[in-house]
Structure formats: C-alpha cells, structure tokens
Design an enzyme around this catalytic site. Structure first.
Site, PDB file in Angstrom:
ATOM      1  N   LYS A   1     -15.018   7.700  -3.579  1.00 24.94           N
ATOM      2  CA  LYS A   1     -16.281   7.985  -2.882  1.00 24.94           C
ATOM      3  C   LYS A   1     -16.849   9.329  -3.349  1.00 24.94           C
ATOM      4  CE  LYS A   1     -14.246   5.410   0.878  1.00 24.94           C
ATOM      5  NZ  LYS A   1     -13.343   5.509   2.046  1.00 24.94           N
TER       6      LYS A   1
ATOM      7  N   THR B   1      -8.763   6.292  -1.846  1.00 26.30           N
ATOM      8  CA  THR B   1     -10.080   5.665  -1.971  1.00 26.30           C
ATOM      9  C   THR B   1     -11.182   6.690  -1.732  1.00 26.30           C
ATOM     10  OG1 THR B   1      -9.701   4.854   0.277  1.00 26.30           O
ATOM     11  CG2 THR B   1      -9.544   3.247  -1.513  1.00 26.30           C
TER      12      THR B   1
ATOM     13  N   LYS C   1      -8.610  13.701   4.672  1.00 24.75           N
ATOM     14  CA  LYS C   1      -7.755  12.508   4.694  1.00 24.75           C
ATOM     15  C   LYS C   1      -6.719  12.704   5.788  1.00 24.75           C
ATOM     16  CE  LYS C   1      -6.862  13.411   0.256  1.00 24.75           C
ATOM     17  NZ  LYS C   1      -7.142  12.098  -0.351  1.00 24.75           N
TER      18      LYS C   1
ATOM     19  N   HIS D   1       0.801  -1.225   0.000  1.00 31.68           N
ATOM     20  CA  HIS D   1       0.000   0.000   0.000  1.00 31.68           C
ATOM     21  C   HIS D   1       0.836   1.278   0.000  1.00 31.68           C
ATOM     22  CE1 HIS D   1      -3.932  -1.961   0.926  1.00 31.68           C
ATOM     23  NE2 HIS D   1      -3.142  -2.862   1.500  1.00 31.68           N
TER      24      HIS D   1
HETATM   25  C1  26Q Z   1       3.158   0.230  10.438  1.00 36.60           C
HETATM   26  C2  26Q Z   1       4.038  -0.168  11.447  1.00 36.60           C
HETATM   27  C3  26Q Z   1       3.880   0.306  12.735  1.00 36.60           C
HETATM   28  C4  26Q Z   1       2.816   1.158  13.022  1.00 36.60           C
HETATM   29  C5  26Q Z   1       1.950   1.543  12.029  1.00 36.60           C
HETATM   30  C6  26Q Z   1       2.118   1.081  10.726  1.00 36.60           C
HETATM   31  C7  26Q Z   1       1.185   1.491   9.662  1.00 36.60           C
HETATM   32  C8  26Q Z   1      -0.164   1.574   9.913  1.00 36.60           C
HETATM   33  C9  26Q Z   1      -1.044   1.966   8.926  1.00 36.60           C
HETATM   34  C10 26Q Z   1       1.640   1.817   8.394  1.00 36.60           C
HETATM   35  C11 26Q Z   1       0.751   2.210   7.394  1.00 36.60           C
HETATM   36  C12 26Q Z   1      -0.612   2.283   7.660  1.00 36.60           C
HETATM   37  C13 26Q Z   1      -1.628   2.692   6.676  1.00 36.60           C
HETATM   38  C14 26Q Z   1      -1.378   2.921   5.405  1.00 36.60           C
HETATM   39  C15 26Q Z   1      -2.452   3.337   4.483  1.00 36.60           C
HETATM   40  O1  26Q Z   1      -3.568   3.603   4.880  1.00 36.60           O
HETATM   41  N1  26Q Z   1      -2.163   3.400   3.176  1.00 36.60           N
HETATM   42  C16 26Q Z   1      -3.161   3.774   2.202  1.00 36.60           C
HETATM   43  O2  26Q Z   1      -3.803   2.604   1.739  1.00 36.60           O
HETATM   44  C17 26Q Z   1      -4.908   2.907   0.902  1.00 36.60           C
HETATM   45  C18 26Q Z   1      -5.589   1.603   0.548  1.00 36.60           C
HETATM   46  O3  26Q Z   1      -4.816   0.885  -0.367  1.00 36.60           O
HETATM   47  C19 26Q Z   1      -4.459   3.679  -0.321  1.00 36.60           C
HETATM   48  O4  26Q Z   1      -5.611   4.057  -1.043  1.00 36.60           O
HETATM   49  C20 26Q Z   1      -3.676   4.923   0.085  1.00 36.60           C
HETATM   50  O5  26Q Z   1      -3.135   5.538  -1.078  1.00 36.60           O
HETATM   51  C21 26Q Z   1      -2.554   4.539   1.042  1.00 36.60           C
HETATM   52  O6  26Q Z   1      -1.896   5.700   1.510  1.00 36.60           O
END
Ligand code: 26Q
Length: 828
Positions: A675, A671, A563, A372
């Site tokens: 929407k 995403t 966002k 992602h």
């Molecule tokens: C990782 C390790 C430790 C703590 C937290 C994390 C962590 C948590 C959440 C790293 C990343 C996330 C979330 C990432 C995210 O939401 N990415 C998004 O994913 C969407 C669905 O595919 C995409 O539409 C977005 O472009 C993308 O930014």
C-alpha cells in the site's frame, strides 16, 4: 488477466447507463429524503448526521439491490464453478465511499449532497469501521473479495458476524487500554439478515452460563442455529455484486417460539444467551500461543454453517456428488477453518453415505489451504479433549485420515519412525493435540504461502516433510491489495495526477501503472507528483490537529511504522534508530538533518506483555523528545492510537517513508508494504516477505534495503551474541544505556528493564542489534536523498510504476487459474 476484468469497467465505465437515463435514478435525489422520512421519521432539516448517513446508505443500497439480485440469479442459472473464501476474519473497514466508488455514483452523491445541503465528507465519518479482523490476514480477505467481484468471479466470503470486532485501543499515560468495539450499536445499513436460510449445527456438548461465564457441559449433545447476514461486495463498475455471508449464533428456542413460550422460560433464555456468546467477540490474538475452547467452537461453527449452506446450494443445482470439485472450490484462510476437512468428510460419509475413498477424493479436490505464518508458536494445535467433548465424530474421522496417511508414509519410507512422528496429524506429549496445518495439507490439493520467500521457507523448513511427500501440492501466491480502496479512494490527489498522465484505466487494470515509468524523468510530472504528496500530508496534518490537537509539520519527512505490535516486526529496532538519531542531534545540534516525524501505530494482543510495554516505551520516547528544547522542530515521535483500516487510509497517502523491518524470514508477506509503495513512499526494509519482490519489480536501486538475510539469520542462531554489538558499537551501547538509566522513564524507574533484557540478557531472539548499524546507514542514504527533491520524486515514481504486480487482481487471477480452476461468470 486483461480478459478477466470487464472491458467496460476499463472503458470509463461506458456500460453504466447515463445517470439521468436510469429509471431508478430518475427520482434518486428523493431516495435520500424518503428514507429520512419513512425510516427515521424525521424532517430532513432537523435530522442528525447519523440519520443522514443511514438514509444515504439505504439510498445506495436501493441502487445496488437490483444488481445484487441479478448477480445471484445469473449464478443460479449459469451454475458455474463457485469459490468460497472461508475466513475467521474480514477486516472490511468502512463501506459507504467504497460502494459509491465501485458503483460509480459520484454524480448521484454530488447532486444529492448539493440539493440536501449535505457535508459528504463529514457524513462518511458517521460510519464505524467493520473491524472483524486482527490485521493482515483479515484485510487480505477483504481485498480478495473486492478483486473477486471486480473480476466477475462467482465468489462468496464466509465468516462470523462478531458483535464486537477488534478492540478499540485507548492510550492512557502511554499504556494501551482495550475498549469494546460495539460496532453494531446502531443498525448496520449494509447487512441483510437472511433468517429464512438458517442452518443447524450439532455439537457433542452443551454450553451453559454460570456466574456470567460460559461453561462446557460434556456429553450433553446440543444444537445451535446459524443465522446468515449478507453484505454486498460491489465489483468495480457495479456489474457484479457478490455476497459476504457472516454467521451469527442463536439457540434453537430463540427460533422456536412455541418451545420458548411454553417450556422452561428461564432455562431457554439462559441457553439462548449461552448460544449467542459464541459469536460475541473476535479473538484479538494474531500469533501468540492460545488455546481457548470458545475459539475452537467458533472455528467449528464457521465451518459447519458454511458447509451446510454451500452444500445445500450445490445440491439444489446438481445431483451428482462427483461434480463437487467441478462446481465448488473452498479456500481456507490459514488453518482457522481447517475443520472443514473432517466436517466435509463427515457429511460425505454419514449423510451422503459415500465410501471412504470417494469421499476423500472429493474432499481433497475441493479444498485448498493458504498458510500465513512460519512462527512455530502461531501454528494451531488443538487439544484432543476439545474434540472429544465437542466433536467426537470428527475426531474419529481425523484418526482414520491419520491412520491411512501414516500407512502411506510408512510404505514409502519403511523404518523411518522419526518421519512418521513428525508428520502425524496428532502430536503426542504431555497433552495430545491435533496439528491443524497437517490436517489442512493432507486434506487439500493445494497449499500456498503468501510471498516467494515465504513459500520457499515453508517448503524447505516448516513443513518440509510434506513438501517432499507431495511436491505437486505446494505453490506460491504472492499477496496483493486492491488499488481501488488503497489508491483511488484513499489518495484522490495522487489518483488525479496518475489519471491525468495515463488515463484512468489503471484502476481496473493495475498493470497499466507501469506506464508511469518513463515519466520518472519528466520534470513537470515530478512536480505534480510531489504536489499530490504535499497535499495529502497537509490533509493528514489538519485531520490530526482537528481530531487530537496534535500538530505535525507537513514539511518534515513522514516516516511510518504501522502494523500489529510484535517483537518480530521490530518496532523496538525503529525506536533504537530514533534514540540514536536523537542522540546525534543532541550531541551536535548544528548538524544538517532534514526534519522528521516518526509515526507509529498498532495494537498489541491484550495478553502480550512485551508488546504492550513496547507501546508504552514509544509513548515515553515521544514525550522525552517533545520536552527537549534542543531538538524542537527537528524530530518528533507520534504514536497514533487505535490503528484501523480508516486510519491506514488516512496516513498511507501522506507517507514519505515506509518501515518494513521484520527480522528476515519472519514476515510471511506483509501487505501494508504494498500500500505504501503504491502511494509513493520509499521503503526502508529488510529482505523479507513480499518486500523482496517489490524491490525486484521497482529495481533494488530504488529501495533502501538493509540487514541480515533470512539465511544469515538462520545461520547466525548458533553464534549470534547481542553483547558483541553492545560492546563494539558505541551508538548502540549509548542507546541501551539510556534505557537502562531510565532516561525515558525518569518517573517510572525500571519500567523498561524488561525491554533491555529482551535486547541483551535474553539473547535478542529477533536480532535487533545485528541490524541497527545497517539500518542507520540505509536511513542516512534515504534522508540525504530527501534533500534532492527531483531525485526523490524519481525514485518514488519508479516505486509506484513498479507496483503493478501487487494488485490483488493479479493475486486472484492466479488463484482462479492455478488453484480454483475457474472462469469469470459475467452478469449481463
Ligand atoms: C489463531 C488461533 C486462535 C486465536 C487467534 C488466531 C490467529 C488470528 C489471526 C492467528 C493469526 C492471525 C493473523 C495472522 C496474520 O495476520 N498474518 C499475516 O497475514 C498477512 C496476509 O497474508 C501477511 O501479509 C503477514 O505477513 C502475516 O503476518
């Protein structure tokens, strides 16, 4: 895809028995009162609204219980291939109205509300959001669950039951303050505890509490208990009801009362508290560098509990381990559950006693991985010493995977030591680390990105070496969102207009939305469409006034940017646009400019200083403009606090303009862009993520695209200089000077110098200044169009009509066919 969606759900839910003829609904109207009486022990007339909510939720649960059990029985009997969606996050939001919609219980609700004199909309407000996610990745998991159930796929979600979800955001004096999200304060009516199906998790270390903090005791192996809590995932039409299984951590003594009562009582209690700490809270970071051992333990806990559970189920119905990839698909939502690779290997080697080659073959064929992000700092890398302390056996296995993998690489590319160093699962440095993305790619048969451009950049930049080694593993699955929650439920006004025109099959078969295309030129339809938008704006404005006292004008353009707050998403670029428009208006108050309301909303990671400062800046900008009589009634900035699923459901239907303005090449997909499109907003956006495909579908002429392309951004790295733009564009210079001169911080001099530095002195990593002029040009084209209501409606309708591809049903049918190799299993 048509075959995958049950024809009955499309046929006006014809398969659903007539309400009055359903035996369990005969007395349905009494369900509600009975629950009030026997669960809450109150008289209906004196019950609190929250008690009414609970009684109603229980009534809905009574109605779905039978189908939920029948779904599980059907799967147990048919023994189909099942898919497990493993994710550290499920950003569910509220469940009541979604369940009611998918069960087609509208009439039941109507009659109960009438007879019990209920204010249904107010009752819905009693439900807290289940905010078990940070943002897009978590919400995607929730949309995917909806689609998998609606398409009758035998699927299950696995996640963690955080006691505290995403923090609540309060804004005080413009600053973000984080408050705990105690969403389980009151018993959640949707969850069912399955204590009997607990699993044991063995760790190489113990946890103890010392002065309130959790500490790791190395070399003292311990056992944790995972207790599952199931939540129903109702497919549209109510035929299939899948489960989301969330794990809660407990200490073994919590389960073993004997030991608890006879042994060291205090010691047991402390151990129990330490264990429960594991699933206490969601980590509120979505992409900055992190590395906390508790998060690592959480990730392992999810993986260990889920694998133990699903393998127990597999073994119950199958006796040949070679059948595993034919009966089980596991999708890893980012690398957060990538420990599945060594953990599955450990079980197959140590518990099942398979040989390495067989275990490895089964592991790879069972697992698949979705990436992602392209941000290097967001790629997970865990220090080796976490593995040594907690998971020594899994570390041995990772070393062995790596040894064999690197042998293979050396064979294929003799002498290329640089390549070996780049692809190794272990990063050597000051502190050695395991590269989780490499583990996930090597240990699975499929790696996908979430939009065409993202998958392409993944293949050609981020993990290029792997794409060259294993080209057949790489594929794209452009994201999607569920049109049930995001159009039918969130936007009843527009839904009715659409159904009036093309019938209501679009809810289950979203390709049908394309039939709106010819209506873009139909004057009556345009009127109805604009009327629905206006209605949604009024509804939002009155909600805002009631809940916060803020007043916004429904006749102004609702321009939205909602966002997570992150530099790459460029809320600062939007703020600069607002400053420039504001300056133009001040310089020339007589100018013709349609009134505008700029909405911002989003949370910043608590440790992300610049992101928090951006929030403060937007709030100060709002106040400065608010206080300026010269622009009163013309422009307004509103920062909506505590962005969450429910707030998105309120605002998106009311939006005229959607800002999707990330630096090209940085937003994997997005995403919310989808929407907004489905709800008839026009997009002001860069050529990034899925926005590119959205414009392709609706026609670029119906989009307002601007700015550098991903290629230009990457080419520009060498020579880009923000000072050039500062010196050569007067409006840009003036905007930056206003910031430097404390125009927005008169009482807090210097407050925003760090932002000024980001944009100028520190090189402007996200190239805000390179895109300002083209952003303003696109903005001007868009606001001019707003003056021509017919032309505006036409473009907006063509956007809705072109959004069919962005249903999560389409995304899921592609995963089912191309990654999971599985079929629907209808429940009769
Ligand atoms: C990782 C390790 C430790 C703590 C937290 C994390 C962590 C948590 C959440 C790293 C990343 C996330 C979330 C990432 C995210 O939401 N990415 C998004 O994913 C969407 C669905 O595919 C995409 O539409 C977005 O472009 C993308 O930014």
């Amino acid at each position: 895809m048509d075959e995958l969606i049950h024809a009955d759900a499309v046929e006006k839910h014809a398969h659903l028995p007539n309400l009055s003829s359903m035996p369990y609904l005969g007395q349905a109207d009494t369900f509600f009162e009975r629950h009030l009486l026997s669960d809450a022990l109150v008289e209906p007339a004196t019950a609190y609204q929250r008690q009414r909510f609970e009684a109603m939720a229980r009534s809905v649960r009574d109605i779905l219980a039978e189908r939920w059990i029948r779904t599980q029985r059907t799967y147990d009997q048919a023994n189909p291939k099942r898919v497990y969606y493993m994710s550290m996050e499920f950003l569910i939001g509220r469940s009541m109205s979604n369940n009611v919609m998918n069960l087609v219980l509208d009439r039941f609700i109507e009659s109960t509300s009438r007879e019990a004199n209920l204010d249904w909309l107010d009752l819905l407000e009693q439900e807290p959001d289940a905010g078990l996610g940070n943002g897009g990745l978590g919400r995607l998991a929730a949309c995917f669950l909806d689609s998998m159930a609606s398409m009758e796929l035998p699927a299950m979600g696995y996640g963690l039951r955080y006691e505290y979800g995403m923090f609540r955001q309060a804004i005080e004096d413009g600053w973000q303050h984080e408050q705990p999200d105690n969403w389980l304060r009151r018993q959640d009516p949707w969850e069912v505890s399955r204590r009997g199906q607990f699993v044991e998790v063995k760790l190489g270390c113990s946890f103890e509490m010392h002065q309130g903090a959790l500490t790791i005791i190395a070399n003292k192996p311990s056992t944790l208990i995972g207790v599952p809590y199931d939540r129903p995932i109702v497919g549209f039409g109510g035929k299939t009801i899948n489960s989301l299984r969330l794990w809660s951590a407990a200490a073994p003594d919590y389960f073993d009362f004997q030991e608890f009562s006879s042994g060291d009582f205090v010691g047991a209690l402390v151990g129990s508290i330490a264990a429960q700490t594991l699933t206490r809270v969601l980590y509120p970071d979505d992409s900055t560098e992190m590395g906390q051992s508790l998060r690592f333990a959480q990730e392992y806990f999810l993986v260990a509990c889920s694998l133990a559970d699903l393998l127990r189920r597999f073994r119950r119905d199958n006796d040949d381990w070679n059948e595993l990839p034919n009966k089980v698909a596991i999708q890893m939502n980012d690398t957060h559950p990538a420990l599945t690779v060594p953990e599955l290997m450990r079980i197959l080697l140590d518990d099942v006693h398979l040989g390495w080659d067989q275990a490895w073959d089964l592991t790879q064929r069972t697992l698949a991985y979705t990436n992602h992000t392209l941000l290097p700092e967001a790629l997970e890398k865990w220090p080796l010493h976490y593995f040594r302390q907690m998971l020594p056996r899994q570390l041995e296995i990772i070393y062995e995977i790596n040894r064999r993998f690197l042998d293979d690489v050396r064979n294929r590319h003799p002498g290329d030591d640089k390549l070996v160093e780049r692809v190794s699962l272990i990063e050597e440095g000051h502190e050695d680390k395991v590269r989780m993305a490499h583990v996930a790619i090597v240990g699975s048969h499929s790696t996908n990105g979430v939009a065409a451009i993202h998958s392409e950049l993944l293949r050609t930049t981020t993990v290029r070496d792997f794409a060259e080694l294993y080209p057949e593993r790489f594929n794209n699955k452009t994201n999607g969102v569920t049109p049930r929650r995001w159009v039918r439920l969130a936007n009843p006004e527009l839904s009715d207009v659409i159904s009036e025109a093309i019938g209501n099959n679009w809810v289950a078969d979203f390709d049908q939305i394309g039939r709106l295309k010819p209506l873009a030129d139909d004057a009556a339809f345009r009127e109805a469409f604009l009327g629905a938008k206006r209605h949604a704006k009024v509804r939002f404005a009155s909600w805002l006034k009631e809940s916060s006292g803020q007043i916004v004008d429904p006749d102004s353009i609702f321009d939205c940017h909602i966002k997570r707050i992150h530099e790459y998403k460029r809320q600062l670029l939007n703020a600069l646009r607002v400053i420039i428009l504001y300056s133009r208006l001040r310089a020339n108050p007589g100018m013709n400019m349609a009134p505008r309301t700029f909405f911002f909303a989003g949370k910043a990671a608590p440790a992300y200083k610049i992101a928090k400062l951006i929030i403060k800046f937007i709030n100060n900008l709002a106040l400065t403009i608010e206080k300026d009589p010269l622009v009163a009634g013309r422009i307004k900035v509103v920062f909506l606090p505590d962005y969450c699923v429910s707030l998105a459901e309120r605002l998106i239907p009311a939006a005229d303009v959607s800002n999707q303005i990330s630096t090209a090449g940085f937003e994997a997909s997005g995403t919310s862009n989808m929407k907004f499109m489905m709800n008839g907003a026009l997009t002001l956006g860069t050529r990034d993520g899925a926005t590119i495909e959205m414009a392709e579908e609706a026609g670029e002429e119906n989009f307002f695209l601007f700015g550098l392309t991903a290629q230009e951004v990457s080419d520009g790295r060498g020579w880009y200089n923000p000072y050039w733009h500062y010196e050569n564009d007067a409006e840009t210079r003036h905007a930056l000077d206003l910031i430097a001169q404390n125009y927005f911080s008169a009482n807090e001099p210097g407050a925003f110098s760090a932002l000024h530095d980001v944009l100028l002195k520190n090189g402007d990593r996200y190239m805000h200044l390179a895109d300002i002029v083209s952003y303003l040009n696109a903005d001007e084209a868009l606001s001019t169009l707003y003056g021509d209501r017919g032309a505006w409606a036409r473009k907006a309708i063509l956007n809705v009509a072109g959004s069919g591809k962005f249903s999560s049903d389409r995304a899921i049918s592609q995963y089912a066919e191309e990654v999971w190799n599985m079929q629907p299993c209808p429940v009769l």
